[in-house]
Design an enzyme around this catalytic site. Sequence first.
Site: not given
Length: 291
Positions: A17, A48-49, A51, A107, A109, A145, A149
């Site tokens: 990643e 990542t989106y 980050a 989802r 943050d 997780y 979570h």
Amino acid sequence: MRIDKILSDDKLHISFEVFPQRYGQPIEPVLNTVKEISKLHPAFCSVTYGANGGASENTVKVASYIKNELNTPTLAHLTCVGSSKDDLDEKLVQLKENNIQNILALRGDIIDKEKFAKKEDLLYASELIEYIKLNYDFCVGAACYPEVHPESKNQNEDINYLKLKQDMGADFITTQMFFDNSIFYNFMYKLRSAGVTIPVVAGIMPVTNVNQLKKIKELSNANIPSKFLSIADKFQDDKDSMKQAGIIYACNQIIDLISNGVNNIHIYTMNNASVAKQIMQNMSHIVNHKF
């Protein structure tokens, strides 16, 4: 190539990643990083989106480079919080136009809880997964997780939501980082007992400096075992030794996972190609073992 197809065999799959550049920062350092990582022949590389402050459009740029220039399977992260369906459609079409076939649906943050509660568009990852599957042809992954979570009441509730993600069409699951494999094995037993049958990719984070530990705890809710805390305490003032120890610890985790039949490993590189290279060098014979 679609990740569900990649994970459908019994071979060892190691993926990496990376995160895109911050908004307004040059893209070249990230592209150089992924170019080096692609030489390791990963099963896929995820982006990542946005980050670390990166704008979401940079996710597409980096993912497109990995897929179309480096010919490496790519997984682009996508979040739904704060986005209307029109926003999501625009991003999904952009991903499709860039020949990206795989999405990790998240989802995201919640910045404004009051505003989130009033939102009429997609609120949760399960809804995003369902929306993508109903309207587009992507392989869609979900996140989980192993240590629950932070917003879940307990692990049973958490696993029920993972079952819902599978029911909505998720093709595979990638875990947050963990540092105690026994926690992962226990999680997998409960997951399978609850009827979650899709492939699970185990997330491993090589901790190469002690400053990462506090942030890791905040992001992943991960327990840091006492044996790793001892390592961090011993080598915290020696940068090179800490990096080497962190890589060795991660390698030991990966070897234990592989020895126990876990063939899907995802490594959080923090955009450090040298760490990714060292891990693969340390396991050169293992990754070439016939599974």
